[in-house]
Scaffold this motif. Structure first.
Motif, PDB file in Angstrom:
ATOM      1  N   PHE A  19     -12.031  -1.937  -0.320  1.00  0.00           N
ATOM      2  CA  PHE A  19     -10.854  -2.233  -1.141  1.00  0.00           C
ATOM      3  C   PHE A  19     -10.555  -3.716  -0.947  1.00  0.00           C
ATOM      4  O   PHE A  19     -10.363  -4.176   0.173  1.00  0.00           O
ATOM      5  CB  PHE A  19      -9.700  -1.349  -0.648  1.00  0.00           C
ATOM      6  CG  PHE A  19      -8.323  -1.820  -1.000  1.00  0.00           C
ATOM      7  CD1 PHE A  19      -7.825  -1.686  -2.283  1.00  0.00           C
ATOM      8  CD2 PHE A  19      -7.495  -2.379  -0.022  1.00  0.00           C
ATOM      9  CE1 PHE A  19      -6.538  -2.105  -2.593  1.00  0.00           C
ATOM     10  CE2 PHE A  19      -6.212  -2.798  -0.322  1.00  0.00           C
ATOM     11  CZ  PHE A  19      -5.734  -2.653  -1.612  1.00  0.00           C
ATOM     12  N   LEU A  63      -8.204  -7.032  -2.002  1.00  0.00           N
ATOM     13  CA  LEU A  63      -6.935  -7.448  -2.604  1.00  0.00           C
ATOM     14  C   LEU A  63      -6.632  -8.883  -2.203  1.00  0.00           C
ATOM     15  O   LEU A  63      -6.519  -9.193  -1.013  1.00  0.00           O
ATOM     16  CB  LEU A  63      -5.804  -6.534  -2.132  1.00  0.00           C
ATOM     17  CG  LEU A  63      -4.396  -6.866  -2.660  1.00  0.00           C
ATOM     18  CD1 LEU A  63      -4.299  -6.584  -4.159  1.00  0.00           C
ATOM     19  CD2 LEU A  63      -3.331  -6.069  -1.897  1.00  0.00           C
ATOM     20  N   GLY A 122     -12.140   4.898   3.968  1.00  0.00           N
ATOM     21  CA  GLY A 122     -12.423   3.637   3.296  1.00  0.00           C
ATOM     22  C   GLY A 122     -11.902   2.462   4.103  1.00  0.00           C
ATOM     23  O   GLY A 122     -11.102   2.628   5.022  1.00  0.00           O
ATOM     24  N   GLN A 161       1.711   2.653  -3.233  1.00  0.00           N
ATOM     25  CA  GLN A 161       0.630   3.371  -3.919  1.00  0.00           C
ATOM     26  C   GLN A 161       0.562   4.831  -3.465  1.00  0.00           C
ATOM     27  O   GLN A 161      -0.384   5.553  -3.778  1.00  0.00           O
ATOM     28  CB  GLN A 161      -0.727   2.698  -3.660  1.00  0.00           C
ATOM     29  CG  GLN A 161      -0.751   1.184  -3.727  1.00  0.00           C
ATOM     30  CD  GLN A 161      -0.206   0.621  -5.023  1.00  0.00           C
ATOM     31  OE1 GLN A 161      -0.609   1.047  -6.108  1.00  0.00           O
ATOM     32  NE2 GLN A 161       0.709  -0.333  -4.926  1.00  0.00           N
ATOM     33  N   VAL A 168      -7.381  -1.302   6.795  1.00  0.00           N
ATOM     34  CA  VAL A 168      -7.315  -2.593   6.095  1.00  0.00           C
ATOM     35  C   VAL A 168      -7.146  -3.753   7.072  1.00  0.00           C
ATOM     36  O   VAL A 168      -6.287  -3.712   7.957  1.00  0.00           O
ATOM     37  CB  VAL A 168      -6.149  -2.607   5.079  1.00  0.00           C
ATOM     38  CG1 VAL A 168      -6.088  -3.956   4.350  1.00  0.00           C
ATOM     39  CG2 VAL A 168      -6.310  -1.474   4.074  1.00  0.00           C
ATOM     40  N   LEU A 185      -7.475   5.002   4.977  1.00  0.00           N
ATOM     41  CA  LEU A 185      -7.884   3.641   4.651  1.00  0.00           C
ATOM     42  C   LEU A 185      -7.560   2.702   5.813  1.00  0.00           C
ATOM     43  O   LEU A 185      -6.461   2.729   6.360  1.00  0.00           O
ATOM     44  CB  LEU A 185      -7.135   3.187   3.386  1.00  0.00           C
ATOM     45  CG  LEU A 185      -7.458   1.835   2.766  1.00  0.00           C
ATOM     46  CD1 LEU A 185      -8.891   1.805   2.233  1.00  0.00           C
ATOM     47  CD2 LEU A 185      -6.479   1.550   1.614  1.00  0.00           C
ATOM     48  N   ILE A 226       0.832  -1.204   0.000  1.00  0.00           N
ATOM     49  CA  ILE A 226       0.000   0.000   0.000  1.00  0.00           C
ATOM     50  C   ILE A 226       0.868   1.257   0.000  1.00  0.00           C
ATOM     51  O   ILE A 226       0.535   2.270  -0.625  1.00  0.00           O
ATOM     52  CB  ILE A 226      -0.967  -0.023   1.209  1.00  0.00           C
ATOM     53  CG1 ILE A 226      -1.949  -1.194   1.060  1.00  0.00           C
ATOM     54  CG2 ILE A 226      -1.734   1.290   1.335  1.00  0.00           C
ATOM     55  CD1 ILE A 226      -2.860  -1.401   2.249  1.00  0.00           C
ATOM     56  N   HIS A 267      -7.394  11.153   2.271  1.00  0.00           N
ATOM     57  CA  HIS A 267      -8.093   9.864   2.311  1.00  0.00           C
ATOM     58  C   HIS A 267      -7.430   8.969   3.346  1.00  0.00           C
ATOM     59  O   HIS A 267      -6.208   8.873   3.414  1.00  0.00           O
ATOM     60  CB  HIS A 267      -8.048   9.182   0.938  1.00  0.00           C
ATOM     61  CG  HIS A 267      -8.795   7.878   0.900  1.00  0.00           C
ATOM     62  ND1 HIS A 267     -10.161   7.803   1.072  1.00  0.00           N
ATOM     63  CD2 HIS A 267      -8.370   6.596   0.732  1.00  0.00           C
ATOM     64  CE1 HIS A 267     -10.552   6.543   0.998  1.00  0.00           C
ATOM     65  NE2 HIS A 267      -9.483   5.798   0.801  1.00  0.00           N
ATOM     66  N   TYR A 315       0.770   5.936  -0.135  1.00  0.00           N
ATOM     67  CA  TYR A 315       0.209   6.136   1.198  1.00  0.00           C
ATOM     68  C   TYR A 315       1.304   6.160   2.268  1.00  0.00           C
ATOM     69  O   TYR A 315       2.331   5.498   2.129  1.00  0.00           O
ATOM     70  CB  TYR A 315      -0.756   5.002   1.549  1.00  0.00           C
ATOM     71  CG  TYR A 315      -2.104   5.058   0.852  1.00  0.00           C
ATOM     72  CD1 TYR A 315      -3.205   5.644   1.478  1.00  0.00           C
ATOM     73  CD2 TYR A 315      -2.273   4.510  -0.415  1.00  0.00           C
ATOM     74  CE1 TYR A 315      -4.445   5.672   0.852  1.00  0.00           C
ATOM     75  CE2 TYR A 315      -3.509   4.538  -1.052  1.00  0.00           C
ATOM     76  CZ  TYR A 315      -4.592   5.128  -0.403  1.00  0.00           C
ATOM     77  OH  TYR A 315      -5.812   5.149  -1.030  1.00  0.00           O
ATOM     78  N   GLY A 337     -10.831  -1.997   3.823  1.00  0.00           N
ATOM     79  CA  GLY A 337     -10.384  -2.996   2.864  1.00  0.00           C
ATOM     80  C   GLY A 337     -10.036  -4.317   3.512  1.00  0.00           C
ATOM     81  O   GLY A 337      -9.882  -4.413   4.736  1.00  0.00           O
ATOM     82  N   THR A 374     -17.012  -5.501  -2.869  1.00  0.00           N
ATOM     83  CA  THR A 374     -17.010  -4.430  -3.871  1.00  0.00           C
ATOM     84  C   THR A 374     -18.299  -3.616  -3.813  1.00  0.00           C
ATOM     85  O   THR A 374     -18.278  -2.390  -3.950  1.00  0.00           O
ATOM     86  CB  THR A 374     -16.809  -5.004  -5.288  1.00  0.00           C
ATOM     87  OG1 THR A 374     -17.787  -6.029  -5.531  1.00  0.00           O
ATOM     88  CG2 THR A 374     -15.431  -5.602  -5.441  1.00  0.00           C
TER      89      THR A 374
END
Length: 282
Positions: free
Chosen positions: A204, A206, A181, A106, A138, A136, A103, A134, A108, A183, A199
């Motif tokens: 998110f 993966l 968000g 990406q 996870v 996230l 991550i 944002h 972050y 995930g 989804t």
């Protein structure tokens, strides 16, 4: 590739299902590992000649890896990626750090193993990632077996936890203008229901091979985020020591070679390790 007019040989997947063997799928896997055309054709030819009805994908993988290892050790390291991730256990903590690294690539900023207060209760969140405005959250699900799948109960549970965290953050007013968000990340596979719910609910998702073309294996190959467990130049004990100190990907060794100091590697072993790292990461 089977002869014209002859039925394809059926092979057995980890789930127990059977499917026709496709030589192009094997070649693509070898290609992603960095093998050259000649090696790909040699390994594929051997596998085709050896193949028998009902053989497991595990045995096919093991034979291909053995052949690759004889031809080029560094290519074999990349090819054994799935097994290498499973060798990061038995705990899931090193995998959480690996997901954090994925991550991070990406864009972050990442923290692993955080306690986050929700509206109703506090939650242990495996990976908290922030990029711009944002945030996230996870959950990582680590499997020691390729047969294991992540079912719909996991994204249902994660959605509920993330909603509790988001409710509290929105009520606090501390993160005005921030979007949130959640995930789920796994080294195995999602059931179809898990993907559908995840989804649909905005999570998110993966897994090893999801999303198609951008799953965990694809990102690790593309970003060269190979776990240290792919290395042949370190012993199992040495790799476990590094994992315990939060060194989970090969890049971290090159970024700080001092992490190897406790091992007091002989000069020839140290040089062999540096060559292996260079070959894997370039």
């Amino acid at each position: 590739m089977h002869e014209a007019g002859k039925p394809a040989i059926l092979i057995t997947k980890a789930s127990g299902e059977q499917e026709p063997f496709r030589i192009e799928k094997l070649k693509e896997s070898l290609r992603r590992s960095g093998a050259g055309r000649d090696i790909i054709e040699q390994v594929a030819g051997d596998i085709e000649a050896w193949l028998v009805e009902g053989v497991s994908t595990r045995k096919i993988y093991a034979r291909a890896f053995s052949l690759l290892r004889k031809k080029k050790k560094q290519v074999a390291s990349r090819y054994k990626l799935k097994q290498a991730i499973m060798e990061m256990g038995p705990t899931g903590y090193p995998f959480e750090r690996l997901v954090g690294k994925v991550i991070e690539r990406q864009g972050y900023a990442v923290e692993v193993g955080q306690i986050v207060q929700g509206r109703c209760v506090s939650h242990e969140v495996d990976v908290v990632a922030v990029r711009d405005h944002h945030r996230l959250f996870v959950e990582c699900k680590y499997g020691l077996s390729a047969e294991k799948t992540v079912n719909v109960q996991v994204p249902l549970y994660v959605r509920s936890r993330v909603n509790d965290i988001i409710d509290r953050l929105k009520e606090s007013g501390e993160h005005s203008g921030t979007t949130f968000g959640g995930g789920v990340a796994t080294n195995t596979r999602f059931t179809s229901d898990a993907i559908d719910y995840g989804t649909c609910s905005g999570l998110f998702m993966l897994s090893w091979d999801y999303p198609a073309g951008d799953g965990l294996k694809d990102i690790i190959d593309r970003e060269r985020l190979y776990p240290i467990t792919v290395l042949h130049s370190l012993t199992k004990q040495q790799k476990q020591d590094l994992l315990g100190r939060g060194i989970v990907v090969c890049r971290q060794i090159l970024e700080d070679r001092g992490v190897l100091s406790p091992f007091r590697l002989a000069k020839n072993r140290y040089q062999a390790l540096m060559r292996e790292l260079d070959d894997i990461l370039n």
